[in-house]
Each structure stands twice: as C-alpha cells, then as structure tokens.
Write a protein that holds these residues in place. Structure first.
Motif, mmCIF file in Angstrom:
data_model
loop_
_atom_site.group_PDB
_atom_site.id
_atom_site.type_symbol
_atom_site.label_atom_id
_atom_site.label_comp_id
_atom_site.label_asym_id
_atom_site.label_seq_id
_atom_site.Cartn_x
_atom_site.Cartn_y
_atom_site.Cartn_z
ATOM 1 N N GLY A 82 -36.942 -35.399 48.301
ATOM 2 C CA GLY A 82 -37.672 -35.289 49.605
ATOM 3 C C GLY A 82 -36.651 -34.659 50.540
ATOM 4 N N SER A 83 -37.075 -33.621 51.248
ATOM 5 C CA SER A 83 -36.229 -32.962 52.185
ATOM 6 C C SER A 83 -36.793 -32.570 53.594
ATOM 7 C CB SER A 83 -35.179 -31.879 51.616
ATOM 8 O OG SER A 83 -34.417 -31.339 52.537
ATOM 9 N N PHE A 84 -36.505 -33.118 54.605
ATOM 10 C CA PHE A 84 -37.209 -32.880 55.958
ATOM 11 C C PHE A 84 -36.158 -32.208 56.895
ATOM 12 C CE2 PHE A 84 -40.454 -35.359 53.479
ATOM 13 C CZ PHE A 84 -41.405 -35.077 54.172
ATOM 14 N N TRP A 85 -36.721 -31.713 57.779
ATOM 15 C CA TRP A 85 -36.054 -31.330 59.257
ATOM 16 C C TRP A 85 -36.835 -31.763 60.308
ATOM 17 C CZ3 TRP A 85 -35.308 -25.365 59.624
ATOM 18 C CH2 TRP A 85 -36.649 -24.665 59.580
ATOM 19 N N MET A 86 -36.000 -31.565 61.364
ATOM 20 C CA MET A 86 -36.588 -31.885 62.785
ATOM 21 C C MET A 86 -37.162 -30.899 63.686
ATOM 22 S SD MET A 86 -37.240 -35.463 62.650
ATOM 23 C CE MET A 86 -37.106 -36.110 64.444
ATOM 24 N N LYS A 87 -36.993 -29.757 63.115
ATOM 25 C CA LYS A 87 -37.329 -28.535 64.061
ATOM 26 C C LYS A 87 -38.624 -29.039 64.743
ATOM 27 C CE LYS A 87 -37.989 -23.626 63.833
ATOM 28 N NZ LYS A 87 -37.969 -22.491 63.110
ATOM 29 N N ASN A 88 -38.784 -28.455 65.984
ATOM 30 C CA ASN A 88 -39.917 -28.642 66.748
ATOM 31 C C ASN A 88 -40.472 -30.206 66.789
ATOM 32 O OD1 ASN A 88 -39.825 -25.903 67.486
ATOM 33 N ND2 ASN A 88 -40.859 -25.547 65.531
ATOM 34 N N THR A 89 -39.787 -30.897 66.350
ATOM 35 C CA THR A 89 -40.122 -32.639 66.498
ATOM 36 C C THR A 89 -39.185 -33.169 67.608
ATOM 37 O OG1 THR A 89 -40.388 -32.764 63.899
ATOM 38 C CG2 THR A 89 -40.146 -34.604 65.214
ATOM 39 N N ILE A 91 -39.646 -36.316 69.271
ATOM 40 C CA ILE A 91 -39.255 -37.489 69.144
ATOM 41 C C ILE A 91 -38.325 -37.962 68.063
ATOM 42 C CG2 ILE A 91 -41.451 -38.182 70.751
ATOM 43 C CD1 ILE A 91 -42.654 -38.820 68.053
ATOM 44 N N PRO A 92 -37.405 -39.036 68.132
ATOM 45 C CA PRO A 92 -36.760 -39.328 66.880
ATOM 46 C C PRO A 92 -37.857 -40.276 66.208
ATOM 47 C CG PRO A 92 -36.233 -40.765 68.723
ATOM 48 C CD PRO A 92 -37.142 -39.703 69.346
ATOM 49 N N LEU A 93 -37.525 -40.283 64.698
ATOM 50 C CA LEU A 93 -38.364 -40.525 63.634
ATOM 51 C C LEU A 93 -37.690 -41.500 62.853
ATOM 52 C CD1 LEU A 93 -40.648 -37.515 62.764
ATOM 53 C CD2 LEU A 93 -41.328 -39.355 64.319
ATOM 54 N N ASP A 94 -38.161 -42.636 62.103
ATOM 55 C CA ASP A 94 -37.745 -43.252 61.248
ATOM 56 C C ASP A 94 -38.275 -42.683 59.709
ATOM 57 O OD1 ASP A 94 -36.127 -45.016 62.749
ATOM 58 O OD2 ASP A 94 -37.395 -46.632 62.166
ATOM 59 N N MET A 95 -37.579 -42.090 59.051
ATOM 60 C CA MET A 95 -38.155 -41.459 57.753
ATOM 61 C C MET A 95 -37.935 -42.233 56.534
ATOM 62 S SD MET A 95 -37.233 -37.756 57.788
ATOM 63 C CE MET A 95 -37.605 -36.448 59.327
ATOM 64 N N ILE A 96 -38.852 -43.034 55.983
ATOM 65 C CA ILE A 96 -38.881 -43.735 54.835
ATOM 66 C C ILE A 96 -39.143 -43.072 53.578
ATOM 67 C CG2 ILE A 96 -39.721 -46.000 53.836
ATOM 68 C CD1 ILE A 96 -40.219 -46.999 56.796
ATOM 69 N N PHE A 97 -38.478 -42.962 52.540
ATOM 70 C CA PHE A 97 -38.709 -42.214 51.261
ATOM 71 C C PHE A 97 -39.248 -43.281 50.330
ATOM 72 C CE2 PHE A 97 -35.786 -39.834 53.897
ATOM 73 C CZ PHE A 97 -36.171 -38.508 53.627
ATOM 74 N N THR A 111 -33.973 -40.295 63.312
ATOM 75 C CA THR A 111 -33.460 -38.773 63.022
ATOM 76 C C THR A 111 -33.508 -38.089 64.357
ATOM 77 O OG1 THR A 111 -35.849 -38.235 62.442
ATOM 78 C CG2 THR A 111 -34.639 -38.938 60.718
ATOM 79 N N ILE A 112 -32.724 -37.121 64.473
ATOM 80 C CA ILE A 112 -32.536 -36.383 65.760
ATOM 81 C C ILE A 112 -33.431 -35.198 65.975
ATOM 82 C CG2 ILE A 112 -30.845 -34.865 66.980
ATOM 83 C CD1 ILE A 112 -28.488 -36.397 65.175
ATOM 84 N N PRO A 113 -34.023 -35.372 67.122
ATOM 85 C CA PRO A 113 -35.149 -34.254 67.563
ATOM 86 C C PRO A 113 -34.637 -33.289 67.556
ATOM 87 C CG PRO A 113 -35.549 -36.487 69.016
ATOM 88 C CD PRO A 113 -34.149 -36.494 68.070
ATOM 89 N N GLU A 114 -35.224 -32.185 67.019
ATOM 90 C CA GLU A 114 -35.163 -30.585 67.065
ATOM 91 C C GLU A 114 -33.946 -30.334 66.213
ATOM 92 O OE1 GLU A 114 -36.688 -28.466 70.623
ATOM 93 O OE2 GLU A 114 -36.023 -30.530 71.506
ATOM 94 N N SER A 115 -33.506 -31.330 65.597
ATOM 95 C CA SER A 115 -32.273 -30.947 64.518
ATOM 96 C C SER A 115 -32.865 -30.025 63.170
ATOM 97 C CB SER A 115 -31.739 -32.296 63.939
ATOM 98 O OG SER A 115 -30.614 -31.783 62.943
#
Length: 153
Positions: A82-89, A91-97, A111-115
């Motif tokens: 699983g690979s995600f990014w935070m572009k255009n996100t 708010i910070p999120l917790d990603m549970i894989f 996770t860092i918003p808009e990273s």
C-alpha cells in the motif's frame, strides 16, 4: 472580448470551487461499520468505502474535517504494497495498513497534510483504513489490534 474572457474565467473557477468544498452527502461513498479490537476493547467506526479507482484516487482530498468515528476504507482486490500520499488532503490522517487476516501491518500516525511524500505499508496489505489524525494514539490502537468489517457491496 471582455465578456468571453469573463465567461471563460467563471467556467474555469467553478470546478475548482466545487473541489475545494467538503464533499456533500450525495458525493460521499457508501458507509460501513469497521471494528478495531484489541485486548478486550473494541472501537467501532462508520467509514466510507472507496471501492472504485476514482473513489480511491479522490479519497479524503479537500475535506476540512472528519467525524471522530468516521474515516475511509480502501479495500484492494488482491493484497499489495500500500502506498498513499497526502496531495490535496487538508487534514492529518492516521493510515492503518490491514493484512488479509485483519492484522495490522503498520500504522502511519498523523500524516502530513498536502505532503507528496509516499506513506507506504511494511508489507502486502488487503486494505487501508484512514481515520482522523491522532485517533490511534487517543484510543491506544497499535499493531496488535485486529480490524474487521462486513462488506455489504
């Protein structure tokens, strides 16, 4: 000429304005109940399910808030890294894989918003559960937990 330029500017601005607002109830995907259980505790979340490629591409982009017990589940047809990014996100999120057996492979907290930096699982996973940033720490959720849901497609 001025009228044409004004019309063009308005037509270009409209979609951007639509993208910048929170998704309305009609635009949001179907929700299901997800449970995260560990050491005698169970935490229930009502999350949207991103089933299609388009829903998974959009994810939680442009949202300015997330309900405390809300989130989004990204199920995969086959286990994969699983690979995600935070572009255009925004708010910070917790990603549970989540692995195929419901065990947790990794939790990426706050996770860092808009990273544009990829947030990657440690191994192959069958789903990713995104919750409001800080939820895992607040509830004491760690990699010993199990994640379950009943998909009602």
């Amino acid at each position: 000429m001025r009228a044409i330029l004004t019309a063009l500017a308005l037509s270009l601005a409209m979609p951007m304005a639509a993208c910048n607002r929170d998704a309305s109830e009609a635009e949001r995907t179907a929700t299901i109940s997800v449970t995260i259980a560990m050491t005698g505790k169970a935490h229930k979340f009502d999350v949207e399910v991103a089933r299609t490629d388009a829903e998974q591409d959009r994810g939680l982009m442009f949202r300015t808030s997330l309900p405390e017990n809300g989130g989004m589940l990204f199920p995969f047809a086959k286990p994969r890294i699983g690979s995600f990014w935070m572009k255009n996100t925004l708010i910070p999120l917790d990603m549970i894989f989540v692995r195929a057996d419901g065990s947790i492979d990794r939790i990426a907290e706050n996770t860092i918003p808009e990273s544009l930096e990829p947030v990657v699982s440690g191994g192959e996973v069958s789903a990713v559960l995104e919750l409001a940033g800080g939820t895992a720490a607040r509830l004491g959720i760690d990699e010993s937990a199990k994640v379950t849901w009943k998909d009602t497609k």
